[in-house]
Design an enzyme around this catalytic site. Structure first.
Site, PDB file in Angstrom:
ATOM      1  N   PHE A 165      14.270   4.162  10.300  1.00  0.00           N
ATOM      2  CA  PHE A 165      12.931   3.721   9.940  1.00  0.00           C
ATOM      3  C   PHE A 165      12.039   4.938   9.776  1.00  0.00           C
ATOM      4  O   PHE A 165      11.930   5.774  10.676  1.00  0.00           O
ATOM      5  CB  PHE A 165      12.358   2.781  11.000  1.00  0.00           C
ATOM      6  CG  PHE A 165      11.152   2.046  10.515  1.00  0.00           C
ATOM      7  CD1 PHE A 165      11.287   0.871   9.793  1.00  0.00           C
ATOM      8  CD2 PHE A 165       9.883   2.546  10.739  1.00  0.00           C
ATOM      9  CE1 PHE A 165      10.175   0.200   9.303  1.00  0.00           C
ATOM     10  CE2 PHE A 165       8.761   1.875  10.255  1.00  0.00           C
ATOM     11  CZ  PHE A 165       8.907   0.705   9.542  1.00  0.00           C
ATOM     12  N   VAL A 166      11.404   5.046   8.602  1.00  0.00           N
ATOM     13  CA  VAL A 166      10.611   6.244   8.312  1.00  0.00           C
ATOM     14  C   VAL A 166       9.139   5.892   8.108  1.00  0.00           C
ATOM     15  O   VAL A 166       8.805   4.787   7.681  1.00  0.00           O
ATOM     16  CB  VAL A 166      11.159   6.994   7.073  1.00  0.00           C
ATOM     17  CG1 VAL A 166      12.484   7.643   7.384  1.00  0.00           C
ATOM     18  CG2 VAL A 166      11.286   6.073   5.864  1.00  0.00           C
ATOM     19  N   GLU A 178       7.542   2.507  -6.292  1.00  0.00           N
ATOM     20  CA  GLU A 178       7.708   1.957  -4.940  1.00  0.00           C
ATOM     21  C   GLU A 178       7.886   3.108  -3.947  1.00  0.00           C
ATOM     22  O   GLU A 178       8.436   4.164  -4.304  1.00  0.00           O
ATOM     23  CB  GLU A 178       8.976   1.085  -4.903  1.00  0.00           C
ATOM     24  CG  GLU A 178       8.774  -0.380  -4.658  1.00  0.00           C
ATOM     25  CD  GLU A 178       8.249  -0.776  -3.298  1.00  0.00           C
ATOM     26  OE1 GLU A 178       7.339  -0.116  -2.759  1.00  0.00           O
ATOM     27  OE2 GLU A 178       8.742  -1.781  -2.781  1.00  0.00           O
ATOM     28  N   ASP A 179       7.476   2.897  -2.707  1.00  0.00           N
ATOM     29  CA  ASP A 179       7.687   3.929  -1.687  1.00  0.00           C
ATOM     30  C   ASP A 179       9.147   4.017  -1.284  1.00  0.00           C
ATOM     31  O   ASP A 179       9.722   5.099  -1.232  1.00  0.00           O
ATOM     32  CB  ASP A 179       6.780   3.685  -0.463  1.00  0.00           C
ATOM     33  CG  ASP A 179       6.901   2.274   0.117  1.00  0.00           C
ATOM     34  OD1 ASP A 179       7.677   1.454  -0.408  1.00  0.00           O
ATOM     35  OD2 ASP A 179       6.195   1.990   1.104  1.00  0.00           O
ATOM     36  N   ASP A 200       4.294   3.074   6.493  1.00  0.00           N
ATOM     37  CA  ASP A 200       3.642   2.757   7.764  1.00  0.00           C
ATOM     38  C   ASP A 200       4.571   2.117   8.772  1.00  0.00           C
ATOM     39  O   ASP A 200       5.651   1.637   8.437  1.00  0.00           O
ATOM     40  CB  ASP A 200       2.487   1.784   7.523  1.00  0.00           C
ATOM     41  CG  ASP A 200       2.995   0.362   7.260  1.00  0.00           C
ATOM     42  OD1 ASP A 200       3.871   0.193   6.386  1.00  0.00           O
ATOM     43  OD2 ASP A 200       2.536  -0.566   7.933  1.00  0.00           O
ATOM     44  N   LYS A 239       0.819  -1.189   0.000  1.00  0.00           N
ATOM     45  CA  LYS A 239       0.000   0.000   0.000  1.00  0.00           C
ATOM     46  C   LYS A 239       0.861   1.250   0.000  1.00  0.00           C
ATOM     47  O   LYS A 239       0.398   2.357  -0.259  1.00  0.00           O
ATOM     48  CB  LYS A 239      -0.869   0.023   1.270  1.00  0.00           C
ATOM     49  CG  LYS A 239      -1.747  -1.184   1.438  1.00  0.00           C
ATOM     50  CD  LYS A 239      -2.402  -1.138   2.849  1.00  0.00           C
ATOM     51  CE  LYS A 239      -2.939  -2.505   3.194  1.00  0.00           C
ATOM     52  NZ  LYS A 239      -3.303  -2.616   4.603  1.00  0.00           N
ATOM     53  N   GLY A 240       2.123   1.084   0.320  1.00  0.00           N
ATOM     54  CA  GLY A 240       2.984   2.228   0.601  1.00  0.00           C
ATOM     55  C   GLY A 240       3.128   3.241  -0.520  1.00  0.00           C
ATOM     56  O   GLY A 240       3.283   4.433  -0.274  1.00  0.00           O
ATOM     57  N   ASP A 268      14.925  -0.580   0.049  1.00  0.00           N
ATOM     58  CA  ASP A 268      15.682  -0.827   1.281  1.00  0.00           C
ATOM     59  C   ASP A 268      16.688  -1.949   1.011  1.00  0.00           C
ATOM     60  O   ASP A 268      17.736  -1.708   0.423  1.00  0.00           O
ATOM     61  CB  ASP A 268      14.654  -1.164   2.372  1.00  0.00           C
ATOM     62  CG  ASP A 268      15.245  -1.304   3.755  1.00  0.00           C
ATOM     63  OD1 ASP A 268      16.294  -0.725   4.014  1.00  0.00           O
ATOM     64  OD2 ASP A 268      14.633  -2.000   4.589  1.00  0.00           O
ATOM     65  N   LYS A 312      17.349   3.725   0.638  1.00  0.00           N
ATOM     66  CA  LYS A 312      18.266   3.520   1.776  1.00  0.00           C
ATOM     67  C   LYS A 312      19.395   2.612   1.290  1.00  0.00           C
ATOM     68  O   LYS A 312      19.393   1.416   1.560  1.00  0.00           O
ATOM     69  CB  LYS A 312      17.532   2.818   2.923  1.00  0.00           C
ATOM     70  CG  LYS A 312      16.745   3.700   3.845  1.00  0.00           C
ATOM     71  CD  LYS A 312      16.438   2.960   5.155  1.00  0.00           C
ATOM     72  CE  LYS A 312      15.000   2.563   5.214  1.00  0.00           C
ATOM     73  NZ  LYS A 312      14.597   1.955   6.506  1.00  0.00           N
ATOM     74  N   ARG A 362       0.406   6.186   7.681  1.00  0.00           N
ATOM     75  CA  ARG A 362       0.444   6.320   6.221  1.00  0.00           C
ATOM     76  C   ARG A 362      -0.116   7.663   5.757  1.00  0.00           C
ATOM     77  O   ARG A 362       0.262   8.178   4.723  1.00  0.00           O
ATOM     78  CB  ARG A 362      -0.401   5.211   5.564  1.00  0.00           C
ATOM     79  CG  ARG A 362       0.194   3.820   5.654  1.00  0.00           C
ATOM     80  CD  ARG A 362      -0.549   2.900   4.701  1.00  0.00           C
ATOM     81  NE  ARG A 362      -0.351   1.489   4.981  1.00  0.00           N
ATOM     82  CZ  ARG A 362       0.690   0.774   4.578  1.00  0.00           C
ATOM     83  NH1 ARG A 362       1.645   1.337   3.896  1.00  0.00           N
ATOM     84  NH2 ARG A 362       0.775  -0.507   4.877  1.00  0.00           N
TER      85      ARG A 362
HETATM   86  P1  IMP Z   1      13.032  -4.077   0.690  1.00  0.00           P
HETATM   87  O1  IMP Z   1      12.411  -5.302   0.122  1.00  0.00           O
HETATM   88  O2  IMP Z   1      13.886  -4.390   1.893  1.00  0.00           O
HETATM   89  O3  IMP Z   1      13.756  -3.203  -0.300  1.00  0.00           O
HETATM   90  O4  IMP Z   1      11.876  -3.218   1.332  1.00  0.00           O
HETATM   91  C1  IMP Z   1      10.851  -2.661   0.648  1.00  0.00           C
HETATM   92  C2  IMP Z   1       9.646  -2.534   1.535  1.00  0.00           C
HETATM   93  O5  IMP Z   1       9.980  -2.576   2.930  1.00  0.00           O
HETATM   94  C3  IMP Z   1       8.996  -1.186   1.344  1.00  0.00           C
HETATM   95  O6  IMP Z   1       8.079  -1.220   0.280  1.00  0.00           O
HETATM   96  C4  IMP Z   1       8.340  -0.964   2.684  1.00  0.00           C
HETATM   97  O7  IMP Z   1       7.082  -1.577   2.712  1.00  0.00           O
HETATM   98  C5  IMP Z   1       9.234  -1.662   3.682  1.00  0.00           C
HETATM   99  N1  IMP Z   1      10.172  -0.721   4.341  1.00  0.00           N
HETATM  100  C6  IMP Z   1      11.501  -0.715   4.258  1.00  0.00           C
HETATM  101  N2  IMP Z   1      12.034   0.280   4.983  1.00  0.00           N
HETATM  102  C7  IMP Z   1      10.980   0.926   5.544  1.00  0.00           C
HETATM  103  C8  IMP Z   1      10.873   2.076   6.395  1.00  0.00           C
HETATM  104  O8  IMP Z   1      11.850   2.735   6.805  1.00  0.00           O
HETATM  105  N3  IMP Z   1       9.616   2.430   6.748  1.00  0.00           N
HETATM  106  C9  IMP Z   1       8.500   1.764   6.341  1.00  0.00           C
HETATM  107  N4  IMP Z   1       8.561   0.699   5.538  1.00  0.00           N
HETATM  108  C10 IMP Z   1       9.796   0.279   5.142  1.00  0.00           C
END
Ligand code: IMP
Length: 221
Positions: free
Chosen positions: A193-194, A140-141, A200, A76-77, A144, A172, A206
């Site tokens: 963490f944001v 994508e939001d 969220d 949903k982000g 990470d 990040k 959100r």
């Molecule tokens: P990745 O798969 O580790 O790249 O993470 C992607 C997903 O992790 C994002 O779409 C978010 O849903 C969640 N996520 C990663 N870091 C954060 C954060 O700092 N705040 C909130 N959600 C996060």
């Protein structure tokens, strides 16, 4: 885009507050809302987000050379980011959404906030329309570890789109586990963490119009 120095967030005697200038005046000073649970620190203001998304929209418009584009938002982000971004492109654009689950809700008591990064990503909702021969931009939001993007990239490339690009609001890079990058990055942020602007913590925050750091959230690694 790099970020300016972080601003302090006002607090009142009643607890932890965040500054939001659109809230009703319900007896508190205008522009201040209090959260009884967590203390948030402003990281990216509404003005910075607006300005950066306008730039990203111009860049995507220029790069697309007048060709139609399908934006695919990750639920949903990315819903909030996508809705602002698509209004900043001057193209024949449509949008769709895809859903993935990668993190569980936080466990444990409040003071031991953790979020669970198991490395497992699964599809919870597929796109509704074929992406074959389309110019796709995945929205994508936050990027990470890269696990979600790697999963989605593999999945969407299987549709055989004409072109495939990725736009993320936040990146990040220090947390990356897989070598994946976005074509368009709103802001590169430190390893914190944001929340807010679609992001969220256990489904909360959100709807905040800005991006905040939620201190004390640790990855469960
Ligand atoms: P990745 O798969 O580790 O790249 O993470 C992607 C997903 O992790 C994002 O779409 C978010 O849903 C969640 N996520 C990663 N870091 C954060 C954060 O700092 N705040 C909130 N959600 C996060």
């Amino acid at each position: 885009m790099s970020l300016p120095e972080q601003k302090a967030v006002p607090a009142d005697a009643g607890g932890h507050c965040i500054a939001i200038d659109t809230l009703p005046r319900d007896g508190r000073p205008a522009g201040v809302r209090c959260s009884s649970v967590d203390e948030l620190r402003l990281l990216i203001s509404r003005e910075q987000i607006d300005a950066r998304i306008a730039e990203m929209g111009r860049q995507i418009t220029a790069d697309s050379g007048g060709a139609p584009v399908v934006f695919v938002g990750v639920l949903k982000g990315a819903a909030v980011f996508l809705s602002d971004l698509v209004r900043r492109v001057n193209l024949d654009a449509t949008f769709d959404f895809i859903g993935v689950a990668s993190y569980g809700n936080p466990r444990g008591p409040k003071q031991e906030k953790v979020w669970d990064s198991t490395g497992e990503v699964r599809l919870t909702k597929d796109v509704e329309h074929s992406l074959r021969d389309k110019n796709v931009i995945l929205v994508e939001d936050i990027l990470d570890t890269g696990l979600t993007l790697a999963f989605l990239k593999r999945l969407l490339l299987g549709h055989q789109p004409k072109s495939f690009r990725v736009a993320v609001l936040l990146d990040k890079p220090s947390r990356r586990k897989l070598a994946v990058e976005a074509d368009y990055v709103g802001f590169t942020i430190p390893d914190e963490f944001v929340v807010g602007y679609g992001l969220d913590y256990a489904e909360r925050y959100r709807n905040l119009p800005e991006v905040y750091v939620l201190p004390g959230v640790l990855p469960a690694e």
